[in-house]
Design a protein around this motif. Structure first.
Motif, PDB file in Angstrom:
ATOM      1  N   GLY A   1     -19.388 -28.321   7.149  1.00 60.72           N
ATOM      2  CA  GLY A   1     -20.045 -29.138   8.719  1.00 60.72           C
ATOM      3  C   GLY A   1     -20.738 -28.013   9.144  1.00 60.72           C
ATOM      4  N   GLU A   2     -20.773 -28.494  10.315  1.00 63.13           N
ATOM      5  CA  GLU A   2     -21.892 -27.432  11.578  1.00 63.13           C
ATOM      6  C   GLU A   2     -20.757 -26.127  12.305  1.00 63.13           C
ATOM      7  OE1 GLU A   2     -23.391 -29.862  14.193  1.00 63.13           O
ATOM      8  OE2 GLU A   2     -24.853 -30.607  13.154  1.00 63.13           O
ATOM      9  N   ASN A   3     -19.735 -26.427  11.830  1.00 64.24           N
ATOM     10  CA  ASN A   3     -18.891 -25.227  12.434  1.00 64.24           C
ATOM     11  C   ASN A   3     -17.920 -24.002  11.532  1.00 64.24           C
ATOM     12  OD1 ASN A   3     -18.212 -26.820  14.736  1.00 64.24           O
ATOM     13  ND2 ASN A   3     -17.152 -28.080  13.003  1.00 64.24           N
ATOM     14  N   LEU A   4     -18.243 -23.271  11.740  1.00 62.76           N
ATOM     15  CA  LEU A   4     -17.431 -21.707  11.281  1.00 62.76           C
ATOM     16  C   LEU A   4     -16.454 -21.339  11.704  1.00 62.76           C
ATOM     17  CD1 LEU A   4     -18.865 -19.258   9.643  1.00 62.76           C
ATOM     18  CD2 LEU A   4     -18.475 -18.068  11.850  1.00 62.76           C
ATOM     19  N   TYR A   5     -15.390 -21.512  10.700  1.00 68.87           N
ATOM     20  CA  TYR A   5     -13.475 -21.186  10.955  1.00 68.87           C
ATOM     21  C   TYR A   5     -13.660 -19.430  10.556  1.00 68.87           C
ATOM     22  CZ  TYR A   5     -13.789 -26.123  11.824  1.00 68.87           C
ATOM     23  OH  TYR A   5     -14.046 -27.227  12.641  1.00 68.87           O
ATOM     24  N   ALA A   6     -12.826 -18.937  11.349  1.00 72.50           N
ATOM     25  CA  ALA A   6     -12.631 -17.078  11.563  1.00 72.50           C
ATOM     26  C   ALA A   6     -11.453 -16.932  12.206  1.00 72.50           C
ATOM     27  CB  ALA A   6     -13.893 -16.473  11.475  1.00 72.50           C
ATOM     28  N   VAL A   7     -10.039 -16.437  10.747  1.00 70.08           N
ATOM     29  CA  VAL A   7      -9.332 -15.613  11.635  1.00 70.08           C
ATOM     30  C   VAL A   7      -9.140 -13.824  11.577  1.00 70.08           C
ATOM     31  CG1 VAL A   7      -8.132 -15.976   9.221  1.00 70.08           C
ATOM     32  CG2 VAL A   7      -6.777 -16.257  11.029  1.00 70.08           C
TER      33      VAL A   7
ATOM     34  N   SER B   1      -4.330 -12.153   5.850  1.00 68.67           N
ATOM     35  CA  SER B   1      -5.798 -12.412   5.576  1.00 68.67           C
ATOM     36  C   SER B   1      -6.346 -13.311   4.279  1.00 68.67           C
ATOM     37  CB  SER B   1      -4.943 -10.949   3.427  1.00 68.67           C
ATOM     38  OG  SER B   1      -5.111  -9.969   3.909  1.00 68.67           O
ATOM     39  N   SER B   2      -5.457 -14.321   4.663  1.00 66.84           N
ATOM     40  CA  SER B   2      -5.852 -15.935   3.578  1.00 66.84           C
ATOM     41  C   SER B   2      -7.064 -16.425   4.604  1.00 66.84           C
ATOM     42  CB  SER B   2      -4.629 -16.953   4.419  1.00 66.84           C
ATOM     43  OG  SER B   2      -5.220 -17.990   4.216  1.00 66.84           O
ATOM     44  N   SER B   3      -7.341 -16.548   3.727  1.00 66.42           N
ATOM     45  CA  SER B   3      -8.926 -17.665   4.589  1.00 66.42           C
ATOM     46  C   SER B   3      -8.587 -18.946   4.616  1.00 66.42           C
ATOM     47  CB  SER B   3     -10.369 -17.298   3.683  1.00 66.42           C
ATOM     48  OG  SER B   3     -11.233 -16.171   2.993  1.00 66.42           O
ATOM     49  N   PRO B   4      -9.295 -19.473   5.563  1.00 70.25           N
ATOM     50  CA  PRO B   4      -8.876 -21.299   5.973  1.00 70.25           C
ATOM     51  C   PRO B   4      -9.318 -21.537   4.281  1.00 70.25           C
ATOM     52  CG  PRO B   4     -10.194 -20.149   8.133  1.00 70.25           C
ATOM     53  CD  PRO B   4     -10.336 -19.069   6.868  1.00 70.25           C
ATOM     54  N   LEU B   5      -8.659 -22.658   4.394  1.00 69.36           N
ATOM     55  CA  LEU B   5      -9.038 -23.701   3.633  1.00 69.36           C
ATOM     56  C   LEU B   5      -9.489 -24.983   4.158  1.00 69.36           C
ATOM     57  CD1 LEU B   5      -9.053 -25.114   0.361  1.00 69.36           C
ATOM     58  CD2 LEU B   5      -6.283 -25.078   0.655  1.00 69.36           C
ATOM     59  N   ILE B   6     -10.354 -25.611   4.380  1.00 72.97           N
ATOM     60  CA  ILE B   6     -10.787 -26.835   4.481  1.00 72.97           C
ATOM     61  C   ILE B   6     -10.612 -28.393   3.779  1.00 72.97           C
ATOM     62  CG2 ILE B   6     -11.531 -28.376   6.921  1.00 72.97           C
ATOM     63  CD1 ILE B   6     -12.694 -25.496   7.538  1.00 72.97           C
ATOM     64  N   GLU B   7     -10.318 -29.435   4.269  1.00 75.27           N
ATOM     65  CA  GLU B   7     -10.268 -30.779   3.021  1.00 75.27           C
ATOM     66  C   GLU B   7      -9.764 -31.255   4.006  1.00 75.27           C
ATOM     67  OE1 GLU B   7      -9.210 -32.092  -1.329  1.00 75.27           O
ATOM     68  OE2 GLU B   7      -7.612 -32.165  -0.053  1.00 75.27           O
ATOM     69  N   GLU B   8     -10.553 -32.100   4.080  1.00 73.82           N
ATOM     70  CA  GLU B   8     -10.417 -34.201   4.986  1.00 73.82           C
ATOM     71  C   GLU B   8     -10.143 -33.359   7.047  1.00 73.82           C
ATOM     72  OE1 GLU B   8     -10.842 -36.637   4.049  1.00 73.82           O
ATOM     73  OE2 GLU B   8     -11.948 -35.949   1.915  1.00 73.82           O
TER      74      GLU B   8
ATOM     75  N   ARG C   1       4.902 -23.558   8.868  1.00 73.50           N
ATOM     76  CA  ARG C   1       6.612 -23.560   7.772  1.00 73.50           C
ATOM     77  C   ARG C   1       6.683 -22.132   8.560  1.00 73.50           C
ATOM     78  NH1 ARG C   1       6.923 -22.906   2.602  1.00 73.50           N
ATOM     79  NH2 ARG C   1       8.339 -23.463   2.303  1.00 73.50           N
ATOM     80  N   ALA C   2       8.040 -21.776   9.516  1.00 74.37           N
ATOM     81  CA  ALA C   2       7.986 -20.012   9.949  1.00 74.37           C
ATOM     82  C   ALA C   2       8.451 -19.659   8.749  1.00 74.37           C
ATOM     83  CB  ALA C   2       8.524 -20.462  11.021  1.00 74.37           C
ATOM     84  N   ALA C   3       9.625 -19.739   8.649  1.00 74.59           N
ATOM     85  CA  ALA C   3      10.621 -19.552   7.497  1.00 74.59           C
ATOM     86  C   ALA C   3      10.635 -18.285   6.831  1.00 74.59           C
ATOM     87  CB  ALA C   3      11.983 -20.570   7.286  1.00 74.59           C
ATOM     88  N   PHE C   4       9.565 -18.787   6.027  1.00 72.32           N
ATOM     89  CA  PHE C   4       8.878 -17.227   5.220  1.00 72.32           C
ATOM     90  C   PHE C   4       7.996 -16.361   5.653  1.00 72.32           C
ATOM     91  CE2 PHE C   4      10.653 -20.640   2.594  1.00 72.32           C
ATOM     92  CZ  PHE C   4      12.044 -19.987   1.908  1.00 72.32           C
ATOM     93  N   LYS C   5       7.367 -15.012   5.927  1.00 69.77           N
ATOM     94  CA  LYS C   5       5.962 -14.120   5.658  1.00 69.77           C
ATOM     95  C   LYS C   5       5.070 -14.868   4.330  1.00 69.77           C
ATOM     96  CE  LYS C   5       8.801 -10.231   8.194  1.00 69.77           C
ATOM     97  NZ  LYS C   5       8.131  -8.754   7.955  1.00 69.77           N
ATOM     98  N   ASN C   6       3.932 -14.569   5.247  1.00 67.39           N
ATOM     99  CA  ASN C   6       2.723 -15.078   4.438  1.00 67.39           C
ATOM    100  C   ASN C   6       2.757 -13.866   3.433  1.00 67.39           C
ATOM    101  OD1 ASN C   6       1.807 -14.711   6.807  1.00 67.39           O
ATOM    102  ND2 ASN C   6       0.636 -13.802   5.620  1.00 67.39           N
ATOM    103  N   GLY C   7       2.410 -14.158   2.059  1.00 64.14           N
ATOM    104  CA  GLY C   7       1.842 -13.446   1.519  1.00 64.14           C
ATOM    105  C   GLY C   7      -0.171 -12.555   1.907  1.00 64.14           C
ATOM    106  N   TYR C   8      -1.059 -12.625   0.840  1.00 61.04           N
ATOM    107  CA  TYR C   8      -2.527 -12.492   1.378  1.00 61.04           C
ATOM    108  C   TYR C   8      -3.294 -12.906   0.915  1.00 61.04           C
ATOM    109  CZ  TYR C   8       0.344  -7.432   3.227  1.00 61.04           C
ATOM    110  OH  TYR C   8       1.131  -7.323   3.662  1.00 61.04           O
ATOM    111  N   ALA C   9      -2.636 -14.173  -0.103  1.00 64.60           N
ATOM    112  CA  ALA C   9      -3.589 -14.897  -1.146  1.00 64.60           C
ATOM    113  C   ALA C   9      -4.257 -16.632   0.108  1.00 64.60           C
ATOM    114  CB  ALA C   9      -3.212 -15.242  -2.320  1.00 64.60           C
ATOM    115  N   THR C  10      -5.599 -17.087  -0.390  1.00 62.88           N
ATOM    116  CA  THR C  10      -6.189 -18.569   0.229  1.00 62.88           C
ATOM    117  C   THR C  10      -4.946 -18.867  -0.019  1.00 62.88           C
ATOM    118  OG1 THR C  10      -7.816 -17.165   0.944  1.00 62.88           O
ATOM    119  CG2 THR C  10      -8.241 -19.497   0.746  1.00 62.88           C
TER     120      THR C  10
END
Length: 268
Positions: free
Chosen positions: A19-25, A61-68, A92-101
């Protein structure tokens, strides 16, 4: 809590417009929503400290994925937030993330996520974050970086570098089953694409100049059907019927043709 001083400073993830917004992490899990026209801050979250999430070795390193109206991030095993307010919907905090979106798709009538953790591929219910399936995929230095590639017939292709290789998985039954595995198609960071029915990626690791190549394989058995030395690592995208390769040293190269007639084109 002090922020980590990563060996390679700076952001890793691509910002996303909705939409009109930008999301960055950022690398430490700072997520912001900005009005794209004015630059005004809509909201900010410090996910690492606020949600007590332990991040991976080299930063988010994961880009935000936005839906609905929902933001999905591969942080701390997976988290979903309301895009308008930044409010946490589930985590979910039980596992460390990878680097993929994360990648989203419809399976058995509901939206599900493929989330690449540091040593596993997870299939999660997008609405609740509940785990539906997992597949162990251990890589040196716990680097699972290329995005999973969803294939026709309830299949998903995964790839990792450091010689780990690749695999085609079938999840028709609700569990991951190996269709084939290979030491080829081993990509360090670059996400694979589907080109005329073939799976294509950049093989090798960053910094392996002279050993990297664009490679395409038949998805049925994993047989390599095309390869071309790129002389450096890089990433690929597809524009209409053209594959565009951008190397880490600035080489820009195109590939034209279908899976049986693919050939290198112009290089800048």
């Amino acid at each position: 809590e002090p922020k980590r001083d990563y060996q390679y400073p700076g952001h890793r993830a691509m910002p996303v417009m909705s939409g009109e917004n930008l999301y960055a992490v950022g690398a430490n899990g700072e997520l912001v929503s900005l009005n794209a026209r004015s630059g005004k801050l809509n909201w900010r979250r410090d996910l690492q400290s606020q949600e007590k999430i332990e991040t991976n070795t080299w930063g988010v390193s994961s880009s935000p994925l936005i839906e609905e109206g929902v933001i999905y991030l591969n942080i701390g095993g997976g988290i979903a937030l309301d895009a308008s307010s930044g409010r946490t919907i589930w985590k979910r905090a039980a596992f460390k993330n990878g680097y993929a979106t994360p990648v989203i798709l419809t399976f058995n009538g509901k939206r599900v996520l493929m989330m690449f953790g540091e040593d596993k591929l997870f299939m999660l219910d997008a609405a609740s974050g509940a785990e539906l399936a997992r597949f162990e995929w251990k890589t040196s230095y716990k680097v699972n970086a290329p995005d999973p590639l969803i294939m026709p017939g309830n299949r998903v292709f995964i790839s990792s570098g450091y010689g780990r290789g690749s695999a085609m998985l079938d999840f028709s039954s609700g569990a991951f089953k190996v269709v084939w595995q290979s030491k080829r198609m081993n990509s360090h960071f670059s996400s694979p694409i589907l080109h005329d029915g073939a799976v294509c990626t950049v093989e090798g690791d960053s910094g392996q100049r002279g050993r990297n190549q664009l490679i395409c394989a038949d998805p049925v058995a994993g047989e390599v059907i095309f390869s071309d030395k790129t002389m450096q690592y890089g990433s690929i995208i597809k524009v209409n019927s053209t594959i565009i390769f951008l190397g880490e040293d600035g080489i820009l190269k195109t590939y034209e043709g279908g899976r049986s007639s693919l050939k290198a084109g112009k290089q800048l």
